[in-house]
Design a protein around this motif. Structure first.
Motif, short mmCIF file in Angstrom:
data_model
loop_
_atom_site.label_atom_id
_atom_site.label_comp_id
_atom_site.label_asym_id
_atom_site.label_seq_id
_atom_site.Cartn_x
_atom_site.Cartn_y
_atom_site.Cartn_z
N ASP A 11 -2.60 10.98 19.67
CA ASP A 11 -2.01 9.84 20.47
C ASP A 11 -1.08 8.90 19.92
O ASP A 11 -0.76 7.73 20.44
N GLU A 12 -0.74 9.26 18.50
CA GLU A 12 0.18 8.37 17.94
C GLU A 12 1.67 8.71 18.17
O GLU A 12 1.92 10.00 18.33
N SER A 13 2.64 7.60 18.16
CA SER A 13 3.95 7.78 18.33
C SER A 13 4.64 8.25 16.74
O SER A 13 4.47 7.45 16.13
N VAL A 14 5.51 9.20 16.87
CA VAL A 14 6.16 9.26 15.47
C VAL A 14 7.71 9.10 15.97
O VAL A 14 8.17 9.20 16.92
N ILE A 15 8.34 8.44 14.85
CA ILE A 15 9.81 8.23 15.09
C ILE A 15 10.41 9.64 14.55
O ILE A 15 10.44 10.07 13.44
N SER A 16 11.27 9.95 15.79
CA SER A 16 12.17 11.29 15.36
C SER A 16 13.57 11.21 14.91
O SER A 16 14.01 12.07 14.51
N GLU A 17 14.00 10.04 15.07
CA GLU A 17 15.51 9.67 14.85
C GLU A 17 15.59 8.43 14.19
O GLU A 17 15.09 7.49 14.40
N GLY A 18 16.53 8.70 13.04
CA GLY A 18 16.58 7.27 12.31
C GLY A 18 15.55 6.68 11.27
O GLY A 18 15.77 5.68 10.73
N ALA A 19 14.61 7.59 11.11
CA ALA A 19 13.50 7.08 10.20
C ALA A 19 13.85 7.29 8.71
O ALA A 19 13.12 6.51 7.86
N TYR A 20 14.64 7.93 8.38
CA TYR A 20 15.03 8.21 6.88
C TYR A 20 15.45 6.99 6.23
O TYR A 20 14.72 6.95 5.11
N GLY A 21 16.13 5.91 6.56
CA GLY A 21 16.67 4.76 6.06
C GLY A 21 15.50 3.39 6.29
O GLY A 21 15.93 2.52 6.07
N LEU A 22 14.48 3.94 7.26
CA LEU A 22 13.83 2.73 7.81
C LEU A 22 12.65 2.37 6.81
O LEU A 22 11.88 3.07 6.24
N PRO A 23 12.66 1.03 6.42
CA PRO A 23 11.61 0.51 5.55
C PRO A 23 10.28 0.51 6.32
O PRO A 23 10.14 0.24 7.41
N ASP A 24 9.34 0.74 5.19
CA ASP A 24 7.78 0.75 5.80
C ASP A 24 7.66 -0.80 6.39
O ASP A 24 7.89 -1.70 5.61
N GLY A 25 7.06 -0.96 7.56
CA GLY A 25 6.78 -2.07 8.07
C GLY A 25 7.80 -2.82 8.82
O GLY A 25 7.76 -3.98 9.67
#
Length: 161
Positions: free
Chosen positions: A138-152
């Motif tokens: 039931d968790e959502s995963v980021i499938s685009e643009g997550a590479y440079g996304l900082p935690d939080g």
């Protein structure tokens, strides 16, 4: 004039040598030629390696006909080496590198924020990968643009198109 019996056609496929140990006679195969799809089974593996490309020739027998049956046509084959019912799948594009060899991570959305999480992986193909632990269905995963996304980082889903 060339005569042939369409029922006697087989596909000769080349399996990469590193994958050949997982391939056995009797395994199911999906055979595609353009938009036409047929099914088959591996009927034999040859004991030789093609040295220039490091592949093992595999003979595939049709279990359903390819329409139209074409002699000497190029086809794409997908060999089913394993099957897991009720597997948790995510797009391979959602995978991020993790610390150790063979580890993977994903960015999960928790209360509107991105959270990096290490996951264990199972079966995969070119589009999807099975997550065996570290992620709930039931968790959502980021499938685009997550590479440079900082935690939080704050995130919001894109509207459906």
């Amino acid at each position: 004039l060339e005569l042939f019996d369409p029922a006697s056609l087989v596909v000769m496929a080349q399996v990469p040598i590193d994958a050949s140990s997982r391939v056995r006679p009797g395994m199911a195969v999906e055979i595609r030629m353009g938009t036409a799809v047929a099914s088959g089974v591996i009927s034999a593996l040859t004991g030789t390696v093609t040295p220039q490309v490091l592949t093992v020739p595999v003979r595939i027998a049709f279990t359903s006909p390819l329409v139209p049956p074409l002699l000497h046509a190029a086809v794409e084959c997908r060999i089913v080496t394993a099957h897991h019912d009720d597997a948790l799948l995510i797009p391979t594009a959602a995978l991020l590198p993790a610390g150790g060899v063979g580890d993977a991570a994903v960015m999960v959305v928790v209360d509107g924020h991105a959270q990096r999480r290490t996951v264990a992986l199972g079966l995969r193909d070119s589009e999807w990968v099975e997550v065996t632990s570290g992620l709930a269905a039931d968790e959502s995963v980021i499938s685009e643009g997550a590479y440079g996304l900082p935690d939080g980082a704050a995130v919001a889903p894109l509207p459906a198109t």
